[in-house]
Enzyme design. Structure first.
Site, short mmCIF file in Angstrom:
data_model
loop_
_atom_site.label_atom_id
_atom_site.label_comp_id
_atom_site.label_asym_id
_atom_site.label_seq_id
_atom_site.Cartn_x
_atom_site.Cartn_y
_atom_site.Cartn_z
N LYS A 75 0.82 -1.22 0.00
CA LYS A 75 0.00 0.00 0.00
C LYS A 75 0.85 1.28 0.00
CE LYS A 75 -4.39 -1.40 2.07
NZ LYS A 75 -5.36 -1.13 3.14
N ASP A 112 -10.17 3.58 2.04
CA ASP A 112 -10.34 2.97 3.37
C ASP A 112 -11.00 3.93 4.37
OD1 ASP A 112 -9.38 0.44 2.86
OD2 ASP A 112 -7.32 0.91 3.42
P1 NAP Z 1 -0.03 -2.93 9.82
O1 NAP Z 1 0.30 -1.71 9.05
O2 NAP Z 1 0.81 -4.14 9.72
O3 NAP Z 1 -0.11 -2.50 11.38
C1 NAP Z 1 -0.38 -3.45 12.37
C2 NAP Z 1 -0.77 -2.73 13.66
O4 NAP Z 1 -1.24 -3.72 14.60
C3 NAP Z 1 0.41 -2.02 14.33
O5 NAP Z 1 -0.09 -0.88 15.00
C4 NAP Z 1 0.90 -3.09 15.32
O6 NAP Z 1 1.55 -2.57 16.44
C5 NAP Z 1 -0.43 -3.67 15.77
N1 NAP Z 1 -0.27 -5.02 16.30
C6 NAP Z 1 0.04 -6.14 15.62
N2 NAP Z 1 0.06 -7.20 16.47
C7 NAP Z 1 -0.25 -6.70 17.70
C8 NAP Z 1 -0.37 -7.29 18.98
N3 NAP Z 1 -0.18 -8.60 19.17
N4 NAP Z 1 -0.70 -6.50 20.02
C9 NAP Z 1 -0.91 -5.18 19.83
N5 NAP Z 1 -0.80 -4.55 18.66
C10 NAP Z 1 -0.48 -5.32 17.59
O7 NAP Z 1 -1.51 -3.43 9.49
P2 NAP Z 1 -2.77 -2.55 9.09
O8 NAP Z 1 -2.89 -2.50 7.62
O9 NAP Z 1 -2.72 -1.28 9.84
O10 NAP Z 1 -3.98 -3.50 9.60
C11 NAP Z 1 -4.29 -3.63 10.97
C12 NAP Z 1 -5.52 -4.52 11.12
O11 NAP Z 1 -6.64 -3.87 10.51
C13 NAP Z 1 -5.37 -5.87 10.41
O12 NAP Z 1 -5.74 -6.90 11.30
C14 NAP Z 1 -6.33 -5.85 9.26
O13 NAP Z 1 -7.00 -7.08 9.13
C15 NAP Z 1 -7.34 -4.78 9.67
N6 NAP Z 1 -7.81 -4.04 8.49
C16 NAP Z 1 -9.13 -4.12 8.18
C17 NAP Z 1 -9.62 -3.43 7.09
C18 NAP Z 1 -11.08 -3.51 6.77
O14 NAP Z 1 -11.47 -3.18 5.64
N7 NAP Z 1 -11.92 -3.91 7.71
C19 NAP Z 1 -8.76 -2.67 6.27
C20 NAP Z 1 -7.40 -2.63 6.61
C21 NAP Z 1 -6.94 -3.32 7.71
P3 NAP Z 1 3.16 -2.34 16.44
O15 NAP Z 1 3.36 -1.02 15.77
O16 NAP Z 1 3.49 -2.32 17.87
O17 NAP Z 1 3.77 -3.49 15.69
#
Ligand code: NAP
Length: 293
Positions: A75, A112
């Protein structure tokens, strides 16, 4: 003799990312193509290495691909290969939708934040978020979209908490917010809306979800009376955050509505057709159920 009519367009659409195998996007966009009466397909394009992106962008530029979604891990990388970014893509610093214009310039969009804002309003129709205090959990791409969505809802204060404080600081700085919270309980205290945008809870087994939910009850108890929680995670559902919020008496939903609305916005960008989100939601649910089964 009048010139022959141009051949009907075939929409070659798809999702670029890695991994993409468990995506609900093909089901949603194929349902939208059928609704719109358009010829085409939506494919999965797994791209594990950045160097494969060049060939993909060349196909987009040449018109061989009509439009693409972009997901993890591309992305942000895709931003640097676009010729132009529209508003939210520029603010968020990431794209989830690509389209080439008639001259082959690639325009990057991000649907998004608008998808999330629409879904929050739709999910919590009895709530007024104008002037509210909102807590965003996470500091990745989803959290950046959640902050922009919250700002669009006209809220008064956006608080940010993330497991890694350094990342939260960088996000707050780039989106013009104050200092993030170092403690989850403090970040949630008194908030009217939680946008849970971390991956915590994603894809857990039932017993792990229950154990996590038990841990989350204490911090969630401090929310304002009548608060709502939107978990961007949608697998499993109910998520641990939803279970914990429910135990505290708060309304909570998963992120499937956001997934559907960001997809509907993307489809409209590619084709000009506004699909019925309910039909896309039914397709997504069926797909997720078949993958789980
Ligand atoms: P990303 O850029 O990889 O960021 C992941 C985030 O989750 C970071 O803030 C990370 O914290 C945190 N994290 C991961 N494991 C964790 C844990 N065990 N405990 C606490 N925090 C944790 O991913 P993203 O794109 O932002 O996506 C995040 C989530 O949103 C995903 O699960 C995804 O499925 C969901 N999402 C949903 C949609 C939708 O359309 N509904 C769209 C996009 C994303 P750190 O910085 O500390 O590593």
């Amino acid at each position: 003799m009048s010139p022959a009519a141009p051949p009907p367009r075939r929409y070659g659409l798809g999702l670029l990312g890695f991994p993409v195998g468990h995506s609900a996007s093909p089901a949603m966009h194929r349902a939208a193509l059928t609704m719109a009466g358009l010829d085409g397909d939506y494919l999965l394009w797994p791209v594990p290495q950045a160097d494969a992106l060049d060939g993909f962008f060349a196909r987009l530029r040449s018109g061989k691909i009509a439009g693409a979604n972009v997901t993890i891990p591309w992305k942000v990388e895709a931003v640097h290969r676009c010729d132009e970014l529209t508003g939210d893509a520029r603010i968020i610093g990431a794209v989830n939708t690509l389209v080439a214009d008639a001259t082959g310039r690639i325009i990057g969009h991000n649907t998004d934040a608008s998808g999330l804002a629409i879904s929050v309003v739709e999910s919590f129709q009895d709530h007024v978020f104008r002037g509210a205090q909102v807590t965003v959990i996470g500091a990745g791409g989803a959290a950046r979209s959640a902050i922009v969505a919250a700002q669009r809802l006209g809220v008064n204060e956006v608080r940010v908490y993330n497991r890694t404080a350094e990342k939260a600081r960088a996000v707050c700085e780039s989106l013009g917010l104050g200092t993030p919270f170092a403690d989850l309980e403090a970040a949630l205290a008194g908030s009217n809306l939680v946008l849970q945008a971390s991956a915590l809870g994603f894809n857990l087994a039932d017993d792990e979800t229950d154990a996590l939910a038990a841990d989350l009850v204490t911090p969630l108890r401090g929310l304002a009376p009548g608060a709502a929680l939107y978990d961007l995670v949608y697998k499993p559902s109910p998520t641990a955050w939803m279970l914990a919020a429910g135990r505290c008496g708060f309304e909570a939903v998963d992120g499937l509505g956001m997934l559907v609305h960001q997809a509907a916005r993307a489809f409209a960008i590619w084709t000009g057709y506004e699909p019925d989100p309910q039909v896309m939601l039914a397709a997504a649910r069926a797909q997720l159920a078949s993958l789980a089964g």
